[in-house]
Write an enzyme that holds these catalytic residues in place. Sequence first.
Site: not given
Length: 257
Positions: A85, A173, A237
């Site tokens: 991924s 963040d 996945h």
Amino acid sequence: MLNMIRHGAPSDKSTLLIAHGLYGSARNWGAIAKRLCSDREVIAVDMRNHGHSAWTDRHSYTDMAADLAEVITALGGPVDLIGHSMGGKAAMTLALTQPDLLRRLLVADIAPVPYSHSQIQFVHAMRNVDLNTVERRSDAEAQLAANGVEPALQSFFTQSLDLPGKAWRLNLDTLEKDMPLIMGFPDLSYDGTTPVFAKPTLFLAGANSDYVLPEHRPTIKALFEQPHFAKLPNSGHWLHAENPRAFVATAQSFFDA
């Protein structure tokens, strides 16, 4: 330098490096690494802003490829590389920009294309967990469930939970800020020339996943001179976790060819 977890010992076979996906960690790949290290050294890394690696304010694929290059250079490269991924996109970026650092590449359930399905909802779900009330992983899993996270991902995410420190081992963040970069893929062309990776590359997709589609093949073939394509049965996945035996057998066959 990225945090590394080593398995096995150096041998006459190339070291195998593993780069995990978004919200993952080197630890997630422990079971796979232990099965692959019987005759070679296997090293799983925590990608930047994940696990025990450094937190930064940037999370681009060129940055992640540079991190992997630093590790491989320190190991005396070249290496074999598995990237899943997000880690697969970082691995492809490395292959296209510094091909001499790799011998063979296995890209797990991702293509070198932009994707539209953002993973930002999971950042929000993790932020909504009141860590002050969490005493065990099951407490966090219950709060993730209340935020709509399915059971398999609850367990996956809480592997990145620092229980004593009451914190996520994820820089939420920066991951939120750079989510558009994570979902995309960099344009690596220079002076009108697009780089091509000439060494063997296996694009291994989950049979039940929609991440690697037939329409992606022209793009893949334009960038990778020796692409091989395979589907792992009974997997989506997270193919390495859903069908680990078949994943290990396929990886061993490819890297030993």
